[in-house]
Design a protein around this motif. Structure first.
Motif, PDB file in Angstrom:
ATOM      1  N   ALA A   1      16.277  50.824  22.061  1.00 35.44           N
ATOM      2  CA  ALA A   1      15.750  51.268  20.773  1.00 35.44           C
ATOM      3  C   ALA A   1      15.584  52.781  20.741  1.00 35.44           C
ATOM      4  CB  ALA A   1      14.415  50.586  20.501  1.00 35.44           C
ATOM      5  N   PHE A   2      15.194  53.379  21.859  1.00 30.47           N
ATOM      6  CA  PHE A   2      15.052  54.833  21.941  1.00 30.47           C
ATOM      7  C   PHE A   2      16.349  55.522  21.510  1.00 30.47           C
ATOM      8  CE2 PHE A   2      15.926  58.655  24.400  1.00 30.47           C
ATOM      9  CZ  PHE A   2      14.808  59.442  24.156  1.00 30.47           C
ATOM     10  N   PHE A   3      17.461  55.092  22.075  1.00 31.66           N
ATOM     11  CA  PHE A   3      18.737  55.732  21.750  1.00 31.66           C
ATOM     12  C   PHE A   3      19.177  55.399  20.321  1.00 31.66           C
ATOM     13  CE2 PHE A   3      18.896  55.831  26.412  1.00 31.66           C
ATOM     14  CZ  PHE A   3      19.223  57.158  26.601  1.00 31.66           C
ATOM     15  N   ALA A   4      18.863  54.179  19.881  1.00 36.29           N
ATOM     16  CA  ALA A   4      19.207  53.823  18.503  1.00 36.29           C
ATOM     17  C   ALA A   4      18.463  54.710  17.509  1.00 36.29           C
ATOM     18  CB  ALA A   4      18.880  52.352  18.252  1.00 36.29           C
ATOM     19  N   ILE A   5      17.174  54.930  17.763  1.00 33.64           N
ATOM     20  CA  ILE A   5      16.383  55.802  16.881  1.00 33.64           C
ATOM     21  C   ILE A   5      16.881  57.235  16.952  1.00 33.64           C
ATOM     22  CG2 ILE A   5      14.078  56.724  16.447  1.00 33.64           C
ATOM     23  CD1 ILE A   5      13.015  54.047  17.703  1.00 33.64           C
ATOM     24  N   LEU A   6      17.215  57.681  18.153  1.00 35.23           N
ATOM     25  CA  LEU A   6      17.673  59.055  18.344  1.00 35.23           C
ATOM     26  C   LEU A   6      18.941  59.333  17.542  1.00 35.23           C
ATOM     27  CD1 LEU A   6      16.984  61.646  19.932  1.00 35.23           C
ATOM     28  CD2 LEU A   6      18.465  60.803  21.769  1.00 35.23           C
ATOM     29  N   PHE A   7      19.822  58.351  17.444  1.00 37.79           N
ATOM     30  CA  PHE A   7      21.104  58.577  16.778  1.00 37.79           C
ATOM     31  C   PHE A   7      21.138  58.087  15.328  1.00 37.79           C
ATOM     32  CE2 PHE A   7      22.411  58.631  21.293  1.00 37.79           C
ATOM     33  CZ  PHE A   7      23.041  59.872  21.308  1.00 37.79           C
ATOM     34  N   THR A   8      20.316  57.118  14.998  1.00 41.54           N
ATOM     35  CA  THR A   8      20.401  56.523  13.658  1.00 41.54           C
ATOM     36  C   THR A   8      19.108  56.600  12.860  1.00 41.54           C
ATOM     37  OG1 THR A   8      19.717  54.275  14.312  1.00 41.54           O
ATOM     38  CG2 THR A   8      22.044  54.854  14.618  1.00 41.54           C
ATOM     39  N   GLU A   9      17.996  56.984  13.503  1.00 39.42           N
ATOM     40  CA  GLU A   9      16.668  57.021  12.878  1.00 39.42           C
ATOM     41  C   GLU A   9      16.159  55.624  12.515  1.00 39.42           C
ATOM     42  OE1 GLU A   9      17.007  59.740   9.579  1.00 39.42           O
ATOM     43  OE2 GLU A   9      16.497  61.447  10.874  1.00 39.42           O
ATOM     44  N   ARG A  10      16.732  54.610  13.110  1.00 41.62           N
ATOM     45  CA  ARG A  10      16.308  53.246  12.821  1.00 41.62           C
ATOM     46  C   ARG A  10      16.072  52.468  14.118  1.00 41.62           C
ATOM     47  NH1 ARG A  10      16.859  51.150   7.816  1.00 41.62           N
ATOM     48  NH2 ARG A  10      17.128  49.057   8.664  1.00 41.62           N
ATOM     49  N   TYR A  11      15.070  51.633  14.077  1.00 38.34           N
ATOM     50  CA  TYR A  11      14.789  50.703  15.172  1.00 38.34           C
ATOM     51  C   TYR A  11      15.497  49.405  14.800  1.00 38.34           C
ATOM     52  CZ  TYR A  11      11.797  48.902  18.989  1.00 38.34           C
ATOM     53  OH  TYR A  11      11.300  48.391  20.175  1.00 38.34           O
ATOM     54  N   PRO A  12      16.542  49.002  15.519  1.00 38.90           N
ATOM     55  CA  PRO A  12      17.266  47.768  15.144  1.00 38.90           C
ATOM     56  C   PRO A  12      16.312  46.600  14.935  1.00 38.90           C
ATOM     57  CG  PRO A  12      18.409  48.912  16.910  1.00 38.90           C
ATOM     58  CD  PRO A  12      17.105  49.628  16.730  1.00 38.90           C
ATOM     59  N   ARG A  13      16.464  45.944  13.809  1.00 44.47           N
ATOM     60  CA  ARG A  13      15.475  44.940  13.409  1.00 44.47           C
ATOM     61  C   ARG A  13      15.338  43.814  14.430  1.00 44.47           C
ATOM     62  NH1 ARG A  13      12.386  43.747   8.762  1.00 44.47           N
ATOM     63  NH2 ARG A  13      10.886  42.222   9.520  1.00 44.47           N
ATOM     64  N   ALA A  14      16.433  43.337  14.979  1.00 43.66           N
ATOM     65  CA  ALA A  14      16.351  42.243  15.954  1.00 43.66           C
ATOM     66  C   ALA A  14      15.577  42.676  17.194  1.00 43.66           C
ATOM     67  CB  ALA A  14      17.750  41.778  16.341  1.00 43.66           C
ATOM     68  N   LEU A  15      15.778  43.911  17.630  1.00 40.10           N
ATOM     69  CA  LEU A  15      15.053  44.420  18.793  1.00 40.10           C
ATOM     70  C   LEU A  15      13.571  44.607  18.459  1.00 40.10           C
ATOM     71  CD1 LEU A  15      17.554  47.088  20.206  1.00 40.10           C
ATOM     72  CD2 LEU A  15      17.428  44.623  20.651  1.00 40.10           C
ATOM     73  N   PHE A  16      13.297  45.097  17.267  1.00 45.51           N
ATOM     74  CA  PHE A  16      11.910  45.261  16.821  1.00 45.51           C
ATOM     75  C   PHE A  16      11.188  43.918  16.821  1.00 45.51           C
ATOM     76  CE2 PHE A  16       8.561  45.429  13.670  1.00 45.51           C
ATOM     77  CZ  PHE A  16       7.965  46.666  13.867  1.00 45.51           C
TER      78      PHE A  16
ATOM     79  N   SER B   1       5.572  52.311  22.201  1.00 46.55           N
ATOM     80  CA  SER B   1       6.789  51.508  22.272  1.00 46.55           C
ATOM     81  C   SER B   1       7.773  51.867  21.168  1.00 46.55           C
ATOM     82  CB  SER B   1       6.449  50.014  22.187  1.00 46.55           C
ATOM     83  OG  SER B   1       5.572  49.629  23.219  1.00 46.55           O
ATOM     84  N   LEU B   2       7.489  52.954  20.445  1.00 45.35           N
ATOM     85  CA  LEU B   2       8.397  53.523  19.438  1.00 45.35           C
ATOM     86  C   LEU B   2       8.471  52.688  18.172  1.00 45.35           C
ATOM     87  CD1 LEU B   2      11.378  54.399  21.844  1.00 45.35           C
ATOM     88  CD2 LEU B   2       9.295  55.735  21.401  1.00 45.35           C
ATOM     89  N   MET B   3       7.519  51.777  17.958  1.00 44.89           N
ATOM     90  CA  MET B   3       7.591  50.864  16.832  1.00 44.89           C
ATOM     91  C   MET B   3       6.989  51.441  15.560  1.00 44.89           C
ATOM     92  SD  MET B   3       6.713  47.376  18.953  1.00 44.89           S
ATOM     93  CE  MET B   3       7.314  46.210  17.730  1.00 44.89           C
ATOM     94  N   THR B   4       6.351  52.585  15.660  1.00 47.67           N
ATOM     95  CA  THR B   4       5.772  53.258  14.505  1.00 47.67           C
ATOM     96  C   THR B   4       5.640  54.742  14.821  1.00 47.67           C
ATOM     97  OG1 THR B   4       3.849  53.410  13.030  1.00 47.67           O
ATOM     98  CG2 THR B   4       3.420  52.755  15.306  1.00 47.67           C
TER      99      THR B   4
END
Length: 221
Positions: free
Chosen positions: A54-69, A195-198
């Motif tokens: 999720a860290f890398f997903a947020i870094l590149f897309t600004e989104r926390y993938p919903r399934a991972l969240f 945990s980067l969730m908010t």
């Protein structure tokens, strides 16, 4: 529950004190909870792996993938239910379900609003640098440096005092319950943030009591 600035809190932690509670069941809950501890040990390994992805997903897309969240939220929910049953609160005798779902009928509940966008800049520093003051505080609450397991430290001591009182008076002290839930609520808010969730920084505030107003968060599941 809203913050002092009127901004809704994205993390909602609720608990209901069951009554009556067994006067002596708490003596063996550490044994009864062992199956959960084993499963959670593996789930928390997965939680850490998912958080890195999720860290890398947020870094590149600004989104926390919903399934991972949803998975990480499920691990936090499961952990909170087990903690509430066992030595993080001892507030119910109802055995926790083996579930990552919301389980709305269980007396301990957790929800985190799904963020549509997260800051790329904050993701680099919030989980370690910005959260350090909170780690110090909740380390005292839980007896763990990052509040990684509920049931130790001050929270565990207060829960033990509550059930010893229960054993002799058949009543779980309500003021102690409110304080214990406030401590756990603080820990869970920090867990969600680190945990980067908010991106909402956890307040340095002890919000005591079992209920938080549900309209302050959009349920994630």
């Amino acid at each position: 529950m809203t913050s002092a600035m009127g901004v809704p809190q994205p993390v909602i932690v609720s608990a209901r004190l069951d009554s009556p509670l067994s006067r002596w069941l708490w003596l063996v809950k550490w044994v009864l909870a062992i199956p959960h501890y084993i499963v959670l040990a593996f789930l928390w390994i997965a939680f850490l792996v998912v958080s890195v992805i999720a860290f890398f997903a947020i870094l590149f897309t600004e989104r926390y993938p919903r399934a991972l969240f949803d998975f990480n939220l499920g691990v936090l929910r499961w952990s909170w239910r087990v903690s509430y049953y066992a030595y993080g609160a001892l507030g119910t005798d109802r055995y926790p379900p083996f579930s990552l779902g919301p389980e709305p009928d269980y007396p301990a509940r957790l929800d985190i609003a799904y963020p549509q966008r997260l800051s790329r800049g904050l993701v680099l520093v919030k989980w370690w640098l910005l959260a350090i003051p909170h780690y110090i505080v909740i380390g005292f609450f839980t007896g763990a440096p990052h509040g990684g397991w509920w049931g130790g430290g001050l929270t565990g001591v207060l829960a033990l005092i509550a059930v010893v009182t229960l054993a002799f008076t058949e009543k779980y002290p309500r003021d102690l319950f409110d304080l214990i839930i406030g401590l756990n609520r603080w820990v869970l808010r920090v867990a969600a943030y680190s945990s980067l969730m908010t991106d909402a920084y956890p307040p340095f505030r002890l919000d005591m009591g079992g209920d938080e107003r549900p309209e302050t968060v959009q349920p994630s599941a």
